[in-house]
Design an enzyme around this catalytic site. Structure first.
Site, PDB file in Angstrom:
ATOM      1  N   ASP A 174       1.033  -0.923  -0.339  1.00  0.00           N
ATOM      2  CA  ASP A 174      -0.003   0.113   0.222  1.00  0.00           C
ATOM      3  C   ASP A 174       0.806   1.504   0.017  1.00  0.00           C
ATOM      4  O   ASP A 174       2.077   1.382   0.878  1.00  0.00           O
ATOM      5  CB  ASP A 174      -0.802   0.125   1.105  1.00  0.00           C
ATOM      6  CG  ASP A 174       0.190   0.535   2.259  1.00  0.00           C
ATOM      7  OD1 ASP A 174       0.467  -0.662   3.130  1.00  0.00           O
ATOM      8  OD2 ASP A 174       0.499   1.675   2.565  1.00  0.00           O
ATOM      9  N   GLY A 316       5.022  -0.199   4.950  1.00  0.00           N
ATOM     10  CA  GLY A 316       3.688  -0.357   4.090  1.00  0.00           C
ATOM     11  C   GLY A 316       4.949  -1.105   3.279  1.00  0.00           C
ATOM     12  O   GLY A 316       5.627  -1.364   3.003  1.00  0.00           O
ATOM     13  N   GLU A 317       3.435  -0.400   1.895  1.00  0.00           N
ATOM     14  CA  GLU A 317       4.908  -0.105  -0.062  1.00  0.00           C
ATOM     15  C   GLU A 317       4.939  -1.838  -0.068  1.00  0.00           C
ATOM     16  O   GLU A 317       4.817  -2.206  -1.317  1.00  0.00           O
ATOM     17  CB  GLU A 317       5.795   0.196   0.177  1.00  0.00           C
ATOM     18  CG  GLU A 317       6.207   1.653   0.317  1.00  0.00           C
ATOM     19  CD  GLU A 317       7.357   1.736   0.100  1.00  0.00           C
ATOM     20  OE1 GLU A 317       8.229   1.331   0.182  1.00  0.00           O
ATOM     21  OE2 GLU A 317       7.849   3.489   0.638  1.00  0.00           O
ATOM     22  N   GLY A 318       4.466  -2.605   1.104  1.00  0.00           N
ATOM     23  CA  GLY A 318       5.279  -4.243   0.469  1.00  0.00           C
ATOM     24  C   GLY A 318       6.525  -5.287   0.471  1.00  0.00           C
ATOM     25  O   GLY A 318       6.451  -6.307   1.054  1.00  0.00           O
TER      26      GLY A 318
END
Lengths: 347, 347
Positions: A174, A316-318
């Site tokens: 995200d 986040g971001e993966g």
């Protein structure tokens, strides 16, 4: 029938026959039974997902859903929404946190603008914008029911595209300033927690902002009265576009029998929506890390997931999903490369 | 001065200047400060260890110390000691659990017979046998003080050899049927715990054997009366040859300014001995996983370490260290490959 309904209907069970065969092999590897713990559980799960007793390492794709949040008007975040717009091009450019860790894991990264506030200026970012950020949910629903369904379906479409291109492992990610607030609200509603229990510091707010954030979350729920028995209503009223997109990725992964590696707090909010829309999708989720966001463990427990990494990460971001993918690959190597007692001529 | 004393004297401090520079770069990477949690802590620690603000990925070597235990006569293990002898050749053959995971991590594996009960029949296993297993410590000391010092020095020598061959990251591993018993005894004595608190199921004993094991550990401590202020005395009376070897690896790593990645419960017992012999060595330890052995978390906390992986593993061999090594490499890629705010033209 809508794409969402069709996808949910398509989700099946893990293949028990394959898992039985995989379990036999695991028990014959030269180690005490079960002593590789989660590595063994992962191989079993993959066996059941692929209906293949000897699953192999294949293509891995992380999808980063980017969206903004009207609620930031209420001062819930340490960063302004322009950061979402600025960060989106960094994913295809390969210089964001998840870009580096995905490369380390041998995974690709696809960034999707599902609802960033400003135009994103990079051809490498997939433009699937539903609207330029959610509305301020302290004043009304974050989005309409139709928009919520559309966010789920964008996730389904993008994930299905990656699977068609050969991905056999999907990771979620995200990007969205302010998105711990809707994630906490989703957990409060679907998990039955108080706003204070689910509110954390996100990317780094101070005590004062934290108290304000908990009050805002209480207000958001009070004003919108989301129906906890209707996950789409919860997503629409107190959720986010990228959270819907992530839930869609997970549903598509489950429908196509591919594991969905769930990143941190925001991805887990998407996973919780997916779990309530389609409880069978839980079997296709692979948890990654327990983040520094204080309610993350409660969120994972609410879904029924147990994280394997505990690294105080909160980007986040993966990024957590990427690290977990390296461990998934390791688990498959265990299955293929360790000797069995038979190999050594032992009963 | 003995090799052990010389090695301990050689252990210095982390380089604060390098760490300050690394911290500056970490703060400038395009993410909220500290949001990559343990990944950032790892880069900082490596910076301090190498005295290099931009440490690079280099050669990684896991050393598996193999030894047997006279205490197995008392029925504390689910497996017979012959398993140690049978397993040792599997490490150089590349088919044991740690062999597979080390390959995944890009690390070599060196297996050392420091005290296996029977002759090990494989040229790939380093023969540094001090004696064929410890004595039954329920009847007297596990080994003499000289043998304990020798076990530490074998670890120092083997580790120094790996460092001379170019290793910049060392991982520890163990192989030894019965070796959770001495590890628990070491924790009880050095950590001030009761035998029941430190006793776990090892490779998989039942309730009855577990109760017996706790009683045996109580007896072992009562009979031998190890001096908790003298780590060598503790190692000699209630320890193990491979545990001494592991402590030696860690001391040598610290002396040569190389991180020592500490595997599970048995390796942590070695780390605890090293920590008490040379408290500064703790700065050079990198914890890996929290194992399924129930007292492992207490052991790590006693040393002051926090595990990053929680995977219910309980195989030993260095399997958890191997997984942690892949994360250490990932942390260094973060430092080198992520963009800074300056790169994006942002203040």
């Amino acid at each position: 029938m809508s794409l969402l309904e069709k996808t949910i209907q398509q989700i099946g069970d893990l293949d028990r026959d394959s898992m039985t065969k995989t379990q036999e092999r695991l028990n014959n590897l030269i180690k005490p039974p079960g002593s590789l713990g989660v590595l063994e559980e992962l191989t079993l799960q993959l066996s059941g997902i692929y209906a293949d007793p000897m699953p192999k390492i294949g293509k891995k794709a992380i999808i980063v859903m980017g969206g903004d949040h009207g609620i930031v008007e209420e001062g819930v975040s340490a960063f302004p929404p322009v950061v979402t717009t600025l960060m989106m091009p960094q994913f295809p450019k390969g210089v964001a946190g998840v870009s580096v860790l995905a490369r380390h894991a041998g995974a690709t990264v696809t960034a999707v603008d599902i609802g960033v506030a400003s135009p994103v200026d990079h051809p490498g970012v997939l433009n699937r914008k539903i609207k330029p950020g959610t509305d301020n949910m302290a004043k009304g629903p974050a989005m309409s029911r139709d928009e919520a369904i559309k966010s789920l379906e964008v996730g389904i479409e993008v994930a299905t595209e990656e699977i068609k291109k050969g991905a056999v492992v999907l990771g979620t990610g995200d990007m969205g300033i302010g998105n711990t607030t809707p994630s906490s609200a989703i957990l409060a509603v679907l998990g039955g927690f108080s706003p204070a229990e689910v509110t954390g510091r996100g990317t780094g707010i101070n005590d004062e902002v934290l108290q304000n954030k908990a009050k805002i979350i209480a207000k958001v729920i009070e004003i919108n009265r989301p129906d906890k028995n209707d996950p789409v209503d919860v997503l629409a009223k107190v959720g986010g576009l990228e959270i819907g997109g992530i839930a869609g990725i997970i549903l598509a992964a489950a429908a196509h029998r591919v594991p969905a590696v769930v990143d941190g707090f925001i991805s887990s909010a998407g996973a919780l929506i997916a779990a309530r829309l389609a409880p069978k999708s839980i079997n296709f989720m692979v948890p990654s890390h327990c983040s520094a966001e204080q309610a993350h463990r409660a969120m994972l427990e609410t879904i029924g997931l147990r994280p394997m990494l505990d690294m105080k990460m909160r980007l986040g971001e993966g990024t957590g999903a990427a690290l977990a993918i390296t461990i998934i690959d390791a688990s498959l190597k265990i299955l293929h490369e360790m000797a069995t007692f038979q190999d050594l001529g032992l009963a």
